[in-house]
Design a protein around this motif. Structure first.
Motif, short mmCIF file in Angstrom:
data_model
loop_
_atom_site.label_atom_id
_atom_site.label_comp_id
_atom_site.label_asym_id
_atom_site.label_seq_id
_atom_site.Cartn_x
_atom_site.Cartn_y
_atom_site.Cartn_z
N UNK A 1 10.76 -52.53 22.74
CA UNK A 1 12.05 -53.16 22.99
C UNK A 1 12.03 -53.91 24.32
N UNK A 2 12.71 -55.04 24.35
CA UNK A 2 12.76 -55.89 25.54
C UNK A 2 14.18 -55.86 26.09
N UNK A 3 14.34 -55.46 27.36
CA UNK A 3 15.67 -55.36 27.96
C UNK A 3 15.73 -56.17 29.25
N UNK A 4 16.96 -56.49 29.66
CA UNK A 4 17.16 -57.21 30.91
C UNK A 4 16.95 -56.29 32.10
N UNK A 5 16.26 -56.79 33.12
CA UNK A 5 16.08 -56.09 34.39
C UNK A 5 17.01 -56.71 35.43
N UNK A 6 16.75 -57.96 35.81
CA UNK A 6 17.66 -58.66 36.71
C UNK A 6 17.51 -60.17 36.51
N UNK A 7 18.49 -60.94 37.02
CA UNK A 7 18.48 -62.40 36.93
C UNK A 7 18.72 -62.98 38.32
N UNK A 8 18.11 -64.14 38.58
CA UNK A 8 18.35 -64.86 39.83
C UNK A 8 18.50 -66.36 39.54
N UNK A 9 19.43 -67.05 40.23
CA UNK A 9 19.60 -68.48 40.00
C UNK A 9 18.53 -69.29 40.71
N UNK A 10 18.28 -70.48 40.19
CA UNK A 10 17.34 -71.41 40.80
C UNK A 10 18.12 -72.53 41.48
N UNK A 11 17.57 -73.04 42.57
CA UNK A 11 18.11 -74.24 43.17
C UNK A 11 17.95 -75.39 42.19
N UNK A 12 18.94 -76.28 42.08
CA UNK A 12 18.83 -77.37 41.10
C UNK A 12 17.67 -78.32 41.36
N UNK A 13 17.13 -78.35 42.59
CA UNK A 13 15.99 -79.23 42.86
C UNK A 13 14.65 -78.52 42.70
N UNK A 14 14.67 -77.27 42.27
CA UNK A 14 13.44 -76.55 41.98
C UNK A 14 12.73 -77.25 40.81
N UNK A 15 11.42 -77.51 40.91
CA UNK A 15 10.73 -78.23 39.83
C UNK A 15 10.86 -77.54 38.47
N UNK A 16 10.79 -76.20 38.45
CA UNK A 16 10.94 -75.50 37.17
C UNK A 16 12.35 -75.69 36.62
N UNK A 17 13.34 -75.66 37.52
CA UNK A 17 14.72 -75.85 37.09
C UNK A 17 14.89 -77.22 36.44
N UNK A 18 14.33 -78.24 37.04
CA UNK A 18 14.48 -79.58 36.50
C UNK A 18 13.79 -79.71 35.13
N UNK A 19 12.66 -79.03 34.97
CA UNK A 19 11.94 -79.08 33.70
C UNK A 19 12.72 -78.39 32.60
N UNK A 20 13.21 -77.18 32.87
CA UNK A 20 13.92 -76.46 31.81
C UNK A 20 15.28 -77.10 31.54
N UNK A 21 15.90 -77.72 32.55
CA UNK A 21 17.17 -78.41 32.32
C UNK A 21 16.99 -79.58 31.36
N UNK A 22 15.97 -80.40 31.60
CA UNK A 22 15.73 -81.54 30.72
C UNK A 22 15.45 -81.07 29.29
N UNK A 23 14.66 -80.01 29.15
CA UNK A 23 14.36 -79.48 27.83
C UNK A 23 15.61 -78.91 27.17
N UNK A 24 16.45 -78.19 27.93
CA UNK A 24 17.68 -77.63 27.38
C UNK A 24 18.58 -78.71 26.81
N UNK A 25 18.68 -79.83 27.50
CA UNK A 25 19.53 -80.92 27.00
C UNK A 25 18.95 -81.53 25.73
N UNK A 26 17.61 -81.55 25.61
CA UNK A 26 16.99 -81.99 24.35
C UNK A 26 17.35 -81.05 23.21
N UNK A 27 17.33 -79.75 23.51
CA UNK A 27 17.70 -78.75 22.50
C UNK A 27 19.13 -78.96 22.04
#
Length: 423
Positions: A235-261
Motif C-alpha cells: 500500500x502507498x500512503x502520503x507522508x508529507x507534501x511541500x510546495x515548490x517555488x514557481x521558478x523551480x525548473x521541475x515546477x515549470x516542467x510539471x506545470x506545462x505538462x499539467x496544462x497539456x493534460x
C-alpha cells in the motif's frame, strides 16, 4: 478581489461539497456568492459521514434525472455548477451541459473519472501516459505484467480516489490477492468494482498541480511535491507534501505538462487537481481530477502562496475579466511550509485528544492541525487516505526547522499520540 458589498450576488451550485463545503462557503460568501448544494446519488462514503456544513441556501438531491435536477437549479437561478468532490465530477459536467453554463468538453466525459479512459484520452492527444490495462481477470494482468510492464505493477479501482486500494504488486500471487480484494470490495463511492486497473510502476518524484480554468485558459494556484511511503504490504500512503517555488525548473516542467493534460481531458472551467510523476523519460500522469484539491486551508495557502484555489474560482465567477488578467502561474512561494500526514503505525489506537496533541502544538513551526476522528475513537492501522488520522501543517522560513519538527512529530506519533492516554 471584489467584496460582498461591491459585487452583485450570484449563485453557484457545488456538487458533493461534504468535505470542501466548510471551506467553500465562507470564501464564496465574502465574494457575494450564494451557494446551493447538489448531492449526487453516490457521494464518498467516508466524507458523507462528516457533519455537513451550514450555510447553503438550498440543497438539491439528484435522483438520476439530469433534466429534473437542472430544472431545479434553473429555478434557483444558479449560474454555474462546480464539482467540489470526486464523486460529483461527471454529474457536474452533465448538469452544466444541460443548463448551458460554463463546463467541460463532452466528447470524452468519462475520461475525467475513469482512469483507463483518461489514459486513452492522453494517448489520442499525443500526451505522454503510463502503460495501462483494465481487466476482470487477474491472470490477464499477470501475463501483461510479466510480458510487458514488469514488476512491480500498480493495481487500483478504475474510478476511485484517495489511494483507495492502490497497491504496488511485486508478484503474481500479490496481483491475484489484490485483484480479488478490489473486485469484492466497493469503491469509495459505494459502487462495485467490475474491473481492475493495472499500470506500470512509475519510478520518480511525484508532484501535484492545482489549477483553476476559465474558458480553457488555465491558471496555476500551487505546485507541490508529494513524499509518499510504501508500506510492507505494498500500500502507498502520503507522508508529507511541500510546495515548490514557481521558478523551480521541475515546477515549470510539471506545470506545462499539467496544462497539456487538462487540454487533452477537455477541462475548460473551474478547479482541477493533477498528480504527475517525474520519471527518467519526463513527466507522466498519475491521475487528474476535475475538482478542488483536498486538504486545503485557504487562509494558510493565501499566507504562504499568495492565493488559493477557492478564491481563484470565486474570482472567475464574480470578475472573469480580472481572472483572465492573472498570470498563468498565479502563486508565489512566500513562506516555507510542510503538510505532514498523520500515520497510525499500530493495529490499534485511538484518535488523539487535545491534550495528546499538545506536544505537536508546541513544535516551533506548528501552524494548524486537522484530525478526522473525535478524540478517543478507535483508529485502524493507516493503509490509505481514509485511515490517516489527519494532518499537521508546519510553517517556517527555516528549512531545517521544518525538517527537525517533522522528525519530532513522527517520534511523538510512535511514542504516544495514539495511545489511550497521553504520557
Amino acid at each position: 478581489m471584489p467584496s460582498s458589498s461591491s459585487a452583485q450576488t450570484r449563485r453557484v451550485a457545488f456538487v458533493d461539497a461534504f468535505a470542501m463545503g466548510r471551506l467553500l462557503l465562507p470564501v464564496m460568501n465574502r465574494l457575494g456568492i450564494e451557494c446551493v448544494h447538489v448531492q449526487s446519488p453516490h457521494p464518498d462514503v467516508h466524507l458523507v459521514r462528516l457533519p455537513f456544513p451550514e450555510g447553503f441556501v438550498a440543497n438539491v438531491r439528484h435522483h438520476g434525472d439530469v433534466a429534473a435536477t437542472a430544472s431545479a437549479l434553473r429555478e434557483l437561478e444558479v449560474g454555474s455548477v462546480i464539482s467540489s468532490g470526486e464523486s460529483g465530477v461527471e454529474l457536474t459536467d452533465r448538469l452544466a451541459a444541460e443548463l448551458g453554463t460554463p463546463g467541460n468538453g463532452m466528447s470524452r466525459p468519462t475520461s475525467r473519472r475513469n482512469k483507463y479512459d483518461m489514459v486513452l484520452a492522453l494517448h489520442a492527444a499525443g500526451v505522454e501516459s503510463a502503460a495501462t490495462i483494465v481487466s476482470a481477470d487477474a491472470d490477464e494482468i499477470i501475463e501483461w505484467a510479466e510480458t510487458t510492464a514488469g514488476y512491480p505493477v500498480v493495481l487500483k479501482p478504475v474510478s476511485s480516489c484517495g489511494t483507495d486500494n492502490v497497491v504496488a504488486c511485486s508478484s503474481a500471487d500479490q496481483v491475484r490477492a489484490v485483484h480479488e480484494k478490489i473486485m469484492t470490495s466497493p469503491d469509495r463511492h459505494g459502487l462495485p468494482n467490475t474491473v481492475v486497473l493495472a499500470q506500470e510502476f512509475l519510478d520518480g518524484d511525484e508532484y501535484f498541480v492545482n489549477t483553476v480554468s476559465r474558458d480553457g485558459r488555465h491558471h496555476t494556484a500551487e505546485i507541490w511535491r508529494y513524499y509518499k511511503t510504501r508500506l510492507p504490504g505494498g500500500n502507498i500512503i502520503y507522508d508529507y507534501n511541500e510546495p515548490l517555488s514557481p521558478d523551480d525548473p521541475q515546477a515549470m516542467t510539471v506545470e506545462a505538462y499539467a496544462h497539456q493534460v487538462l487540454d487533452a481531458l477537455e477541462v475548460r472551467n473551474w478547479a482541477s487537481h493533477t498528480e504527475i510523476m517525474m520519471t527518467a523519460k519526463g513527466p507522466v500522469l498519475v491521475e487528474c481530477a476535475a475538482r478542488f484539491g483536498g486538504g486545503q486551508v485557504p487562509d494558510i495557502a493565501r499566507r504562504c502562496l499568495g492565493t488559493n484555489q477557492i478564491e481563484l474560482v470565486g474570482l472567475s465567477v464574480v470578475d472573469p475579466d480580472e481572472f483572465d488578467r492573472l498570470p498563468t502561474t498565479a502563486y508565489q512561494l512566500l513562506e516555507g511550509l510542510r503538510y505532514v500526514h498523520l500515520i497510525n503505525p499500530n493495529d490499534h489506537g485511538v484518535a488523539p485528544s487535545h491534550e495528546a496533541m499538545a506536544a505537536i502544538r508546541a513544535l516551533p513551526s506548528y501552524a494548524h492541525a486537522v484530525t478526522t476522528h473525535p478524540a478517543g475513537d478507535p483508529l485502524p492501522r493507516t493503509v490509505d487516505v481514509a485511515t490517516q488520522p489527519g494532518y499537521v501543517i508546519l510553517i517556517s522560513e527555516d528549512p531545517e526547522q521544518l525538517r527537525a519538527d517533522y522528525r519530532k512529530l513522527r517520534e511523538i506519533e510512535r511514542d504516544h499520540l495514539y495511545a489511550n492516554s497521553p504520557r
